[in-house]
Design a protein around this motif. Structure first.
Motif, PDB file in Angstrom:
ATOM      1  N   UNK A  95     -39.620  42.928 -93.331  1.00 40.81           N
ATOM      2  CA  UNK A  95     -39.902  41.644 -92.671  1.00 40.81           C
ATOM      3  C   UNK A  95     -41.120  41.781 -91.770  1.00 40.81           C
ATOM      4  N   UNK A  96     -41.179  42.863 -91.016  1.00 39.34           N
ATOM      5  CA  UNK A  96     -42.324  43.089 -90.129  1.00 39.34           C
ATOM      6  C   UNK A  96     -43.615  43.166 -90.929  1.00 39.34           C
ATOM      7  N   UNK A  97     -43.604  43.916 -92.034  1.00 44.69           N
ATOM      8  CA  UNK A  97     -44.814  44.049 -92.860  1.00 44.69           C
ATOM      9  C   UNK A  97     -45.221  42.711 -93.459  1.00 44.69           C
ATOM     10  N   UNK A  98     -44.249  41.918 -93.909  1.00 46.23           N
ATOM     11  CA  UNK A  98     -44.560  40.600 -94.477  1.00 46.23           C
ATOM     12  C   UNK A  98     -45.199  39.699 -93.421  1.00 46.23           C
ATOM     13  N   UNK A  99     -44.661  39.713 -92.199  1.00 43.80           N
ATOM     14  CA  UNK A  99     -45.239  38.898 -91.124  1.00 43.80           C
ATOM     15  C   UNK A  99     -46.631  39.385 -90.742  1.00 43.80           C
ATOM     16  N   UNK A 100     -46.834  40.685 -90.729  1.00 40.33           N
ATOM     17  CA  UNK A 100     -48.176  41.210 -90.431  1.00 40.33           C
ATOM     18  C   UNK A 100     -49.174  40.777 -91.489  1.00 40.33           C
ATOM     19  N   UNK A 104     -52.449  38.514 -90.857  1.00 42.52           N
ATOM     20  CA  UNK A 104     -53.820  38.913 -91.253  1.00 42.52           C
ATOM     21  C   UNK A 104     -54.497  37.817 -92.068  1.00 42.52           C
ATOM     22  N   UNK A 105     -53.743  37.218 -92.989  1.00 39.34           N
ATOM     23  CA  UNK A 105     -54.333  36.147 -93.815  1.00 39.34           C
ATOM     24  C   UNK A 105     -54.769  34.967 -92.946  1.00 39.34           C
ATOM     25  N   UNK A 106     -53.943  34.596 -91.981  1.00 39.63           N
ATOM     26  CA  UNK A 106     -54.317  33.495 -91.092  1.00 39.63           C
ATOM     27  C   UNK A 106     -55.547  33.873 -90.266  1.00 39.63           C
ATOM     28  N   UNK A 107     -55.577  35.088 -89.760  1.00 40.51           N
ATOM     29  CA  UNK A 107     -56.740  35.531 -88.990  1.00 40.51           C
ATOM     30  C   UNK A 107     -58.005  35.474 -89.832  1.00 40.51           C
ATOM     31  N   UNK A 108     -57.909  35.919 -91.087  1.00 39.81           N
ATOM     32  CA  UNK A 108     -59.064  35.885 -91.991  1.00 39.81           C
ATOM     33  C   UNK A 108     -59.491  34.444 -92.272  1.00 39.81           C
ATOM     34  N   UNK A 109     -58.526  33.566 -92.503  1.00 41.80           N
ATOM     35  CA  UNK A 109     -58.840  32.160 -92.773  1.00 41.80           C
ATOM     36  C   UNK A 109     -59.488  31.503 -91.558  1.00 41.80           C
ATOM     37  N   UNK A 110     -58.972  31.791 -90.383  1.00 37.78           N
ATOM     38  CA  UNK A 110     -59.560  31.223 -89.165  1.00 37.78           C
ATOM     39  C   UNK A 110     -60.971  31.755 -88.928  1.00 37.78           C
ATOM     40  N   UNK A 111     -61.187  33.014 -89.242  1.00 35.29           N
ATOM     41  CA  UNK A 111     -62.533  33.584 -89.090  1.00 35.29           C
ATOM     42  C   UNK A 111     -63.502  32.915 -90.067  1.00 35.29           C
ATOM     43  N   UNK A 112     -63.066  32.672 -91.315  1.00 35.38           N
ATOM     44  CA  UNK A 112     -63.929  31.966 -92.279  1.00 35.38           C
ATOM     45  C   UNK A 112     -64.233  30.559 -91.788  1.00 35.38           C
ATOM     46  N   UNK A 113     -63.237  29.884 -91.234  1.00 31.72           N
ATOM     47  CA  UNK A 113     -63.443  28.536 -90.702  1.00 31.72           C
ATOM     48  C   UNK A 113     -64.424  28.566 -89.531  1.00 31.72           C
TER      49      UNK A 113
END
Length: 121
Positions: A95-100, A104-113
């Motif tokens: 569960x911890x790995x899935x949330x991490x 990361x995906x959200x952080x990457x998407x926000x950085x692209x935005x």
């Protein structure tokens, strides 16, 4: 490499596989049971029901759901004939790995935005 075999595709598969675990944790009572077992170690159903606003039978049903999701297991018996419940640490780590990974995906998407917004005139 085909889309289904990309790193993102594999990650999505792992996240989807974690859905039953997150569904089980989505209930406030079950989440509280997991937190209590993490803090106190193995406990019997009777001990978990002490101070709860629901019956021992309801606690047992919640524990069965958590066990079905692989988050808890029945451990060795304690005093008397009642068995103790304990955390399944491997599943919590999943569960911890899935949330991490999701984070990361959200952080990457926000950085692209952010970059796209800063590049606009």
């Amino acid at each position: 490499m085909s889309p289904g075999h990309s790193a993102a595709g594999r990650g999505a598969g792992r996240a989807a596989g974690a859905a039953p675990m997150f569904a089980a944790l989505g209930d406030e009572t079950r989440l509280a049971l997991v937190a209590r077992l993490c803090a106190a170690g193995p406990l019997s159903t009777a001990r978990l029901a002490q101070g709860a606003a629901i019956s021992r039978q309801a606690i047992a049903k919640h524990l069965d759901v958590l066990a079905g999701a692989g988050l808890v297991r029945r451990g060795a018996g304690g005093p008397g004939r009642e068995r103790r419940w304990e955390i399944e640490p491997r599943r919590l780590d999943e569960a911890r790995r899935a949330l991490e990974q999701i984070s990361r995906r959200w952080d990457e998407a926000l950085e692209r935005l952010r970059k796209a917004v800063e590049e606009e005139p």
